[in-house]
Motif scaffolding. Structure first.
Motif, PDB file in Angstrom:
ATOM      1  N   ARG A  16       0.738  -1.357  -0.278  1.00  0.00           N
ATOM      2  CA  ARG A  16       0.057  -0.034   0.024  1.00  0.00           C
ATOM      3  C   ARG A  16       0.780   1.389   0.041  1.00  0.00           C
ATOM      4  NH1 ARG A  16      -5.565  -0.744   1.204  1.00  0.00           N
ATOM      5  NH2 ARG A  16      -6.177  -2.739   2.375  1.00  0.00           N
ATOM      6  N   MET A  29      -2.377  -8.202  -4.853  1.00  0.00           N
ATOM      7  CA  MET A  29      -3.361  -7.437  -5.448  1.00  0.00           C
ATOM      8  C   MET A  29      -4.226  -8.388  -6.586  1.00  0.00           C
ATOM      9  SD  MET A  29      -2.835  -4.139  -8.141  1.00  0.00           S
ATOM     10  CE  MET A  29      -4.203  -3.527  -9.239  1.00  0.00           C
ATOM     11  N   PHE A 297      -7.425  -5.957  -2.564  1.00  0.00           N
ATOM     12  CA  PHE A 297      -6.066  -6.239  -1.719  1.00  0.00           C
ATOM     13  C   PHE A 297      -6.192  -7.312  -0.670  1.00  0.00           C
ATOM     14  CE2 PHE A 297      -3.650  -4.944   2.105  1.00  0.00           C
ATOM     15  CZ  PHE A 297      -2.580  -5.119   1.412  1.00  0.00           C
ATOM     16  N   LEU A 324      -1.880   0.837  -4.698  1.00  0.00           N
ATOM     17  CA  LEU A 324      -1.413  -0.388  -4.389  1.00  0.00           C
ATOM     18  C   LEU A 324      -0.067  -0.490  -5.490  1.00  0.00           C
ATOM     19  CD1 LEU A 324      -4.392  -2.803  -4.347  1.00  0.00           C
ATOM     20  CD2 LEU A 324      -3.046  -1.726  -2.459  1.00  0.00           C
TER      21      LEU A 324
END
Length: 333
Positions: A16, A29, A297, A324
């Motif tokens: 992140r 992801m 996520f 992301l």
């Protein structure tokens, strides 16, 4: 050192960004998650807004009501079939859970020679499309009443295909899967659970590009029922033959968690799907188009075994894709 599962090409290690809600957190992801079989008339339009689902496919409800849900802003994005198209007196017209307006009987007028006018099948399909349906739902349940005859079913499929829209069928009862495959139906709303399909029929379904929505959990609700065993066997052989499997729960049917159902995912694993196939089933965009600005996520380390995969996926949440960033953990390379 235990290595994580190979999650396939759809999974990417990420971190992140520093402007995200949990800055610097690492994880995986995935594309947006989709439940390909829900009934918003039973669970309500707002119950899934704070879940990890970015899209849902509503497979039967009052046409005007579900169309209004689909026009609302926010996630999950709703694609829908509209009304159940069924034979006069057919399932689910007599079911108390079928809200008024959710069932559309298709009546064929024998001997009608007004060739310039739309047929009953064309009219029924056109009504759903006029409200924005992106799939047409037909019901073939011979255990609970009359079903559409082969000619009427073929006319519905032809009308939908002429508009570029797929047809999904609820099949239940002996011979109903064959009837749907013969008519060119594009998808099954449930893995067939009342009859074992032979390998030749499964091969025909695969060759035709048919996709099956899993809904394995509701075949037994966690109990080892005969229907659950049939569904697992059918789906396992369909997948092994190269069939396209879509994750779907039939949410609204019995007690189920809102959002991702780990029990459904565990049954997909039990049916023989590997990690990458399970992820493909729950991220397949059929027939929902999700804005690429949103992603899934899943925090923490990827699972090391298939047994851990359902719980890991159930811990996912939605994230802006721009938050992301690619991340490479040298320890696990």
């Amino acid at each position: 050192m235990t290595r994580p599962l190979d999650l396939g090409p759809l999974a990417r290690p990420v971190r992140r960004s520093m402007i995200a809600e949990h800055p610097g957190e690492t994880g995986t992801m995935l594309p947006p998650l989709i439940d390909h079989h829900v009934h918003l008339m039973l669970v309500g339009p707002d119950t899934l807004r704070d879940t990890a689902l970015a899209g849902v496919v509503d497979l039967g409800g009052p046409l005007d009501t579900i169309a209004a849900y689909a026009r609302r802003d926010g996630l999950p994005k709703v694609a829908f079939a509209g009304s159940f198209l069924t034979a006069p007196g057919g399932y689910p017209g007599d079911r108390p859970w079928a809200s008024p307006g959710s069932v559309r009987e298709v009546v064929v007028e024998a001997g009608d020679e007004r060739a310039a006018l739309p047929t009953a099948a064309e009219t029924a399909v056109g009504e759903q499309l006029a409200f924005g349906a992106s799939v047409i739902k037909v019901v073939l349940n011979s255990t609970a009443g009359p079903v559409l005859d082969a000619a009427t079913l073929a006319a519905i499929v032809a009308s939908a295909h002429a508009a570029g829209v797929p047809v999904v069928a609820h099949v239940e009862g002996d011979g109903m899967s064959r009837l749907a495959i013969d008519a060119g139906v594009d998808a099954f709303a449930h893995t067939p659970f009342t009859e074992r399909l032979d390998d030749a029929l499964i091969a025909r379904a695969v060759a035709a590009g048919q996709c099956w929505i899993s809904t394995l959990f509701v075949a037994g609700y966690g109990e080892p029922t005969a229907e659950a065993e049939i569904a697992l066997d059918n789906l396992g052989r369909f997948h092994l033959a190269g069939g396209r499997v879509l994750y779907g729960t039939d949410l609204g049917n019995g007690e189920q968690p809102l959002g991702v159902n780990p029990a459904e995912l565990a049954l997909l694993v039990q049916a023989g799907l590997g990690a990458s196939a399970v992820i493909a089933s729950i991220t397949d965009p059929w027939p929902v188009a999700i804005d690429g600005a949103v992603a899934t996520f899943v925090p923490g380390e990827p699972p090391a075994s298939l047994d851990e995969l359902p719980g890991w996926l159930a811990g996912a949440d939605l994230s802006p894709a721009e938050d992301l960033q690619p991340y490479f953990d040298l320890e696990h390379r």
